[in-house]
Design a protein around this motif. Structure first.
Motif, short mmCIF file in Angstrom:
data_model
loop_
_atom_site.label_atom_id
_atom_site.label_comp_id
_atom_site.label_asym_id
_atom_site.label_seq_id
_atom_site.Cartn_x
_atom_site.Cartn_y
_atom_site.Cartn_z
N GLN A 351 0.83 -1.21 0.00
CA GLN A 351 0.00 0.00 0.00
C GLN A 351 0.86 1.26 0.00
O GLN A 351 0.42 2.31 -0.47
CB GLN A 351 -0.92 0.01 1.22
N GLU A 352 2.06 1.14 0.55
CA GLU A 352 2.97 2.28 0.71
C GLU A 352 2.22 3.38 1.47
O GLU A 352 1.80 3.19 2.59
CB GLU A 352 3.48 2.74 -0.64
N ASP A 353 2.03 4.56 0.87
CA ASP A 353 1.36 5.64 1.59
C ASP A 353 -0.10 5.81 1.17
O ASP A 353 -0.72 6.84 1.40
CB ASP A 353 2.11 6.97 1.39
N VAL A 354 -0.66 4.78 0.55
CA VAL A 354 -2.05 4.85 0.09
C VAL A 354 -2.94 4.07 1.06
O VAL A 354 -2.76 2.86 1.23
CB VAL A 354 -2.20 4.25 -1.32
N PRO A 355 -3.90 4.70 1.72
CA PRO A 355 -4.79 3.97 2.63
C PRO A 355 -5.54 2.87 1.89
O PRO A 355 -6.03 3.11 0.78
CB PRO A 355 -5.75 5.05 3.14
N PRO A 356 -5.64 1.68 2.47
CA PRO A 356 -6.44 0.64 1.82
C PRO A 356 -7.91 1.03 1.80
O PRO A 356 -8.35 1.90 2.56
CB PRO A 356 -6.20 -0.58 2.70
N VAL A 357 -8.65 0.36 0.94
CA VAL A 357 -10.06 0.70 0.74
C VAL A 357 -10.94 -0.14 1.66
O VAL A 357 -10.83 -1.37 1.69
CB VAL A 357 -10.48 0.47 -0.73
N LEU A 358 -11.78 0.54 2.42
CA LEU A 358 -12.83 -0.14 3.17
C LEU A 358 -13.98 -0.35 2.20
O LEU A 358 -14.70 0.57 1.85
CB LEU A 358 -13.28 0.72 4.36
N ASN A 359 -14.10 -1.58 1.71
CA ASN A 359 -14.99 -1.86 0.60
C ASN A 359 -16.46 -1.66 0.93
O ASN A 359 -16.88 -1.85 2.07
CB ASN A 359 -14.81 -3.30 0.12
N SER A 360 -17.21 -1.36 -0.10
CA SER A 360 -18.66 -1.45 0.03
C SER A 360 -19.02 -2.93 -0.01
O SER A 360 -18.23 -3.78 -0.44
CB SER A 360 -19.36 -0.71 -1.11
N TYR A 361 -20.22 -3.25 0.43
CA TYR A 361 -20.66 -4.65 0.39
C TYR A 361 -20.84 -5.13 -1.04
O TYR A 361 -20.91 -6.32 -1.31
CB TYR A 361 -21.97 -4.80 1.17
N LEU A 362 -20.90 -4.16 -1.98
CA LEU A 362 -21.08 -4.52 -3.38
C LEU A 362 -19.79 -4.96 -4.04
O LEU A 362 -19.78 -5.29 -5.23
CB LEU A 362 -21.66 -3.34 -4.17
N ALA A 363 -18.69 -4.99 -3.29
CA ALA A 363 -17.44 -5.47 -3.85
C ALA A 363 -17.53 -6.92 -4.28
O ALA A 363 -16.74 -7.39 -5.11
CB ALA A 363 -16.30 -5.29 -2.84
N ASN A 364 -18.48 -7.66 -3.70
CA ASN A 364 -18.75 -9.04 -4.09
C ASN A 364 -20.22 -9.34 -3.85
O ASN A 364 -20.78 -8.93 -2.83
CB ASN A 364 -17.91 -10.03 -3.27
N GLN A 455 -6.45 -1.66 9.15
CA GLN A 455 -7.71 -1.32 9.80
C GLN A 455 -7.69 0.09 10.36
O GLN A 455 -8.71 0.78 10.39
CB GLN A 455 -8.02 -2.33 10.91
N GLU A 456 -6.53 0.52 10.78
CA GLU A 456 -6.39 1.86 11.35
C GLU A 456 -6.43 2.94 10.28
O GLU A 456 -6.96 4.03 10.50
CB GLU A 456 -5.07 1.95 12.13
N SER A 457 -5.89 2.63 9.09
CA SER A 457 -5.78 3.65 8.06
C SER A 457 -6.82 3.53 6.95
O SER A 457 -6.94 4.43 6.11
CB SER A 457 -4.39 3.60 7.41
N ALA A 458 -7.59 2.44 6.92
CA ALA A 458 -8.54 2.20 5.82
C ALA A 458 -9.57 3.32 5.71
O ALA A 458 -10.03 3.87 6.72
CB ALA A 458 -9.23 0.86 6.02
N LYS A 459 -9.93 3.64 4.48
CA LYS A 459 -10.91 4.68 4.22
C LYS A 459 -11.90 4.20 3.16
O LYS A 459 -11.55 3.44 2.27
CB LYS A 459 -10.23 5.96 3.72
N SER A 460 -13.12 4.67 3.29
CA SER A 460 -14.10 4.42 2.24
C SER A 460 -13.87 5.41 1.12
O SER A 460 -13.52 6.57 1.35
CB SER A 460 -15.53 4.59 2.78
N SER A 461 -14.05 4.95 -0.10
CA SER A 461 -13.92 5.83 -1.25
C SER A 461 -15.00 6.90 -1.20
O SER A 461 -16.13 6.64 -0.76
CB SER A 461 -14.04 5.02 -2.54
N LEU A 462 -14.67 8.10 -1.65
CA LEU A 462 -15.64 9.20 -1.64
C LEU A 462 -16.91 8.83 -2.38
O LEU A 462 -18.02 9.16 -1.96
CB LEU A 462 -15.00 10.45 -2.28
N TYR A 463 -16.76 8.11 -3.49
CA TYR A 463 -17.92 7.75 -4.32
C TYR A 463 -18.23 6.26 -4.21
O TYR A 463 -18.74 5.65 -5.15
CB TYR A 463 -17.65 8.13 -5.78
N GLN A 464 -17.95 5.70 -3.04
CA GLN A 464 -18.10 4.25 -2.87
C GLN A 464 -19.53 3.78 -3.13
O GLN A 464 -19.74 2.73 -3.75
CB GLN A 464 -17.69 3.86 -1.45
N THR A 465 -20.51 4.51 -2.69
CA THR A 465 -21.90 4.10 -2.86
C THR A 465 -22.58 4.84 -4.02
O THR A 465 -23.80 4.75 -4.18
CB THR A 465 -22.71 4.32 -1.58
N PHE A 466 -21.80 5.55 -4.81
CA PHE A 466 -22.33 6.25 -5.98
C PHE A 466 -22.63 5.24 -7.08
O PHE A 466 -21.76 4.47 -7.48
CB PHE A 466 -21.32 7.29 -6.48
#
Length: 533
Positions: A351-364, A455-466
């Motif tokens: 990931q380096e300096d990129v926060p991992p994605v806290l996925n929407s439930y629609l990821a699968n 888990q500490e750095s994960a973020k939801s995408s701004l348009y995750q539920t768009f």
């Protein structure tokens, strides 16, 4: 006199009945000891007509459901589904016939099977795998709340409410999203023996990965540093470089809309101005670096036509590094360390300096074909695949005692047989369920530490539920998708002699395909989304 006596008796009987009714209405409920005793049985036959109707769905007809999954068919798939089908047959009088679309063909084949005239029932889907596109085309059967409660009662009781809301397209639900809270994070898997051989101490960044691959290409004749190329992983390295560049201060870009239209927007832009990646400042730098890596031999010159993904090549010993998500890494690590302990396989955070994605439930998720002849039974089958512990474990991990064995209530140990049905690798992701989930014991040693950081750095995408409604631009998106699968993927692997010139050609092709119209539609809807969320 007799008539008078009868009248008095009638009045007394009516008085007694009234007193009884008043006591029943105003009194306290009976205590445990006061519970009325049911009347004793008599030998008199029950002469009342039998009007009781059968309860529950009608499963009298035996059916075979066809289910499409993505990926390559595991060697033991038929054996595993033989056991799944035994249970489904006994519970809902149905069995499942599984078909696979390989990673190299799913992008082209997925939309075609909806129009093929083939008789099928269930399919894997996701926000990245045609869910919105097919939902807006009425490709999926609508799952109503009533249908859920009638045919999938276990799912109705356990589905996360926010998952149900996320699955709505135009106010209707066409998917059963996974019941699993997932973080998507990427890792590098490398050969520890080769790291030690060339004095490499870490592979936790693009720069460190570059140094490691440079040592391999210069010293290990016949070994490909990173053997990417299949449709599954053609853009893995591009994605790492692009996400890192977009996350830098002053750039702050995020992707928006269908992935094949290559659209992005600044995260702090209330107007949601949408541009193609090729019109964003970091794009040229990313493609230039990819060209440099390709020119230095970090992946094969045949990467464009390679149909094997980079994890398979790593397991076979043909490459020295693999890039994958953390969930995939669990099963790959277990298989490789069992077969080649001498490699001293190590896993590093990519990931380096990129926060991992806290996925929407629609990821699968899993959907039902709108033309299925047995949609209700398909929903019943999905209910068992998701919630029944035996069925869910078979689908996710294989046969207990052959592919895995339990370790406590929420862990497992992979057995040698897992090579033919690997942990969490059979496109079972749409039925992942937190309540049944088992983790691999004795797996990647530093995974708990990595997971804690994610888990500490994960973020939801701004348009995750768009959810973009593409009804007005379907043809333009289809044309842009063709360019995505050719020109864009070539650039994503660094196959260019003139990055700036080929980016300009890409822009011209996209504009000719109708990119401006598509981006304007995305922008209008994205702005409205920001105003209401």
């Amino acid at each position: 006199m007799k008539r008078k006596t009868n009248r008095i008796l009638s009045l007394l009987l009516a008085l007694v009945m009234c007193v009884g009714i008043l006591c029943a209405c105003g009194g306290n409920p009976p205590s445990k000891d006061d519970t009325p005793t049911p009347p004793a049985k008599t030998d008199e036959p029950d002469t009342a007509p039998d009007t009781q109707q059968p309860t529950g769905p009608d499963i009298s007809e035996e059916v075979t459901l066809t289910m499409y999954l993505i990926g390559d068919r595991p060697v033991d798939n038929d054996e595993v589904f033989g056991k799944i089908n035994e249970r489904l047959k006994s519970e809902i009088n149905a069995t499942i016939d599984v078909k696979f679309m390989s990673w190299s063909e799913y992008e082209s084949k997925y939309p075609l099977i909806f129009a093929s005239g083939e008789d099928w029932d269930i399919i894997y889907t996701a926000d990245w795998c045609f869910y919105n596109a097919q939902a807006t085309k009425q490709g999926y059967w609508e799952i109503t709340q009533e249908a859920l409660e009638t045919y999938a009662p276990m799912t109705a009781q356990t589905m996360y409410p926010e998952a149900w809301e996320q699955a709505k397209v135009g106010g209707k639900v066409y998917m059963l999203p996974m019941n699993y809270k997932e973080i998507t994070a990427y890792v590098y898997m490398v050969r520890g023996d080769l790291m030690d051989k060339y004095g490499i101490t870490s592979v936790s960044s693009l720069d460190e990965a570059e140094a490691y691959m440079d040592a391999i290409v210069k010293n290990e004749t016949g070994m490909i540093p990173l053997d990417v190329g299949s449709d599954y992983d053609k853009l893995f390295i591009f994605d790492r470089m692009w996400k890192q560049a977009c996350g830098k201060d002053g750039v702050n870009l995020t992707d928006v809309g269908p992935w094949q239209v290559m659209a992005s927007v600044k995260t702090d832009d209330a107007a949601a101005e949408v541009k193609g990646h090729y019109d964003q400042a970091p794009f040229l730098d990313v493609i230039t670096r990819l060209k440099d890596w390709k020119d230095r031999g970090f992946w094969s010159k045949n990467a464009v036509v390679n149909t094997q993904n980079n994890t398979e090549s790593f397991q076979a010993g043909r490459s020295a590094l693999a890039l994958m998500n953390a969930n995939t890494a669990k099963s790959v690590y277990a298989a490789v360390t069992a077969d080649h302990p001498e490699w001293d396989v190590r896993v590093f955070d990519a990931q380096e300096d990129v926060p991992p994605v806290l996925n929407s439930y629609l990821a699968n998720g899993m959907s039902i074909f709108s033309k299925s002849k047995h949609p209700e039974r398909a929903l019943m089958a999905l209910d068992y695949l998701r919630n029944d512990k035996e069925v869910n474990s078979l689908f996710c991990y294989g046969i207990e005692g052959k592919h895995w064995e339990a370790s406590g209530s929420n862990a497992l140990v992979s057995l040698p047989g897992s090579a033919n049905y690997a942990y969490d690798s059979n496109c079972n992701w749409g039925v992942r369920n937190d309540s049944n989930w088992r983790v691999i014991e004795g797996g990647i040693p530093n995974l708990p530490e990595l997971t804690a950081g994610w888990q500490e750095s994960a973020k939801s995408s701004l348009y995750q539920t768009f959810v973009f409604d593409d009804a007005e631009v379907k043809n333009e998106i289809a044309a842009m998708g063709e360019i995505f699968n050719t020109d864009y993927k070539l650039l994503g692997l660094g196959f260019t002699d003139d990055p700036a010139g080929d980016i300009a050609k890409l822009r011209d092709k996209m504009e000719a395909a109708g990119a401006a119209k598509v981006y304007a539609a995305i922008q209008e809807q994205a702005k409205a989304f920001l105003e209401t969320n």
